[in-house]
Design a protein around this motif. Structure first.
Motif, mmCIF file in Angstrom:
data_model
loop_
_atom_site.group_PDB
_atom_site.id
_atom_site.type_symbol
_atom_site.label_atom_id
_atom_site.label_comp_id
_atom_site.label_asym_id
_atom_site.label_seq_id
_atom_site.Cartn_x
_atom_site.Cartn_y
_atom_site.Cartn_z
ATOM 1 N N ARG A 106 39.291 14.436 -58.470
ATOM 2 C CA ARG A 106 39.432 15.225 -59.691
ATOM 3 C C ARG A 106 40.583 16.223 -59.554
ATOM 4 O O ARG A 106 41.381 16.407 -60.486
ATOM 5 C CB ARG A 106 38.111 15.946 -59.973
ATOM 6 C CG ARG A 106 38.068 16.739 -61.260
ATOM 7 C CD ARG A 106 36.755 17.519 -61.349
ATOM 8 N NE ARG A 106 36.594 18.143 -62.649
ATOM 9 C CZ ARG A 106 35.983 17.582 -63.667
ATOM 10 N NH1 ARG A 106 35.471 16.372 -63.551
ATOM 11 N NH2 ARG A 106 35.877 18.226 -64.825
ATOM 12 N N LEU A 121 39.097 7.602 -59.511
ATOM 13 C CA LEU A 121 38.076 8.594 -59.858
ATOM 14 C C LEU A 121 36.989 7.983 -60.731
ATOM 15 O O LEU A 121 35.788 8.174 -60.470
ATOM 16 C CB LEU A 121 38.735 9.766 -60.594
ATOM 17 C CG LEU A 121 37.771 10.779 -61.223
ATOM 18 C CD1 LEU A 121 36.928 11.471 -60.156
ATOM 19 C CD2 LEU A 121 38.542 11.803 -62.063
ATOM 20 N N THR A 172 35.403 12.256 -70.408
ATOM 21 C CA THR A 172 36.622 12.363 -69.608
ATOM 22 C C THR A 172 37.482 11.120 -69.778
ATOM 23 O O THR A 172 38.718 11.206 -69.892
ATOM 24 C CB THR A 172 36.285 12.567 -68.121
ATOM 25 O OG1 THR A 172 35.445 13.721 -67.983
ATOM 26 C CG2 THR A 172 37.542 12.773 -67.298
ATOM 27 N N MET A 218 39.516 19.481 -67.759
ATOM 28 C CA MET A 218 39.116 19.183 -66.387
ATOM 29 C C MET A 218 38.798 20.444 -65.594
ATOM 30 O O MET A 218 38.077 20.399 -64.600
ATOM 31 C CB MET A 218 40.229 18.401 -65.682
ATOM 32 C CG MET A 218 40.456 17.012 -66.237
ATOM 33 S SD MET A 218 39.074 15.880 -65.956
ATOM 34 C CE MET A 218 39.322 15.470 -64.236
#
Length: 212
Positions: free
Chosen positions: A33, A107, A134, A210
């Motif tokens: 991340r 990810l 996301t 994020m």
């Protein structure tokens, strides 16, 4: 965050394996991340730098068509230098977008796999929802970045054609022939800058999401 531990990065580059690269960073507390956010920031910066470079190239081309005396070879050299710098800037943009894509895929794969490890159904649903959100934001980001990337091609093609033409025709009549190209290049650069601004805005929004 800037991943600036140069010696550590050099060691990671020697592994030649992305999974080993991410694993090594995780050992020092840097998750995928974090790397994704860092790479989005880098991609954004490369697009900002490319914007400046394409503006400079347009200015150089404008100087060519406005030429009214002096050394034509000097004008050509400047335009050719701006074209080469624009090619390098475009390659950097593409490379940085590709790096964003690489870590994002890693990810999301990891996130999806780890959903199966949950024992608590409520936490699992919440994590799955965050993953989907996301991914949605990421898809919008990549679309904006790739759209901006695609707008570089017509600008570079037009610059290359005109640089080549001028190279083999260093005379006043060649300048006259290029004058009709200015509006086309101006329009192409304007479209490119608009798309890059959109991608930069998407980058800022994604980074903010994020970090929440």
């Amino acid at each position: 965050m800037k991943l600036v531990a140069s010696a550590f990065v050099a060691m990671l580059m020697l592994t030649g394996c992305q999974s080993a690269y991410y694993a090594a960073w995780e050992k020092v507390g840097v998750e995928k991340r974090d790397i994704l956010v860092d790479r989005v920031e880098n991609a954004k910066e490369s697009q900002e730098e490319a914007q400046e470079q394409f503006r400079s190239a347009l200015e150089a081309f404008g100087a060519v068509v406005a030429f009214d005396g002096g050394e034509l070879e000097d004008v050509y050299d400047r335009l050719n230098g701006q074209y080469e710098d624009s090619v390098a800037a475009a390659e950097d943009v593409t490379a940085r977008i590709d790096k964003v894509e690489g870590v994002a895929e890693a990810l999301f794969d990891e996130w999806q796999e780890e959903l199966e490890k949950y024992q608590n159904a409520s936490l699992k649903r919440d994590s799955a929802s965050k993953l989907r959100e996301t991914q949605r934001r990421y898809k919008s980001l990549m679309k904006a970045m790739r759209n901006a990337e695609s707008k570089m091609t017509p600008v570079l093609s037009a610059l290359q054609d005109n640089v080549l033409y001028l190279k083999h025709n260093l005379n006043a009549s060649a300048i006259g022939a290029l004058q009709g190209e200015l509006s086309t290049i101006e329009n192409n650069v304007a479209q490119l800058l608009r798309q890059m601004n959109a991608a930069i805005e998407e980058s800022d929004a994604f980074i903010a999401s994020m970090k929440n």
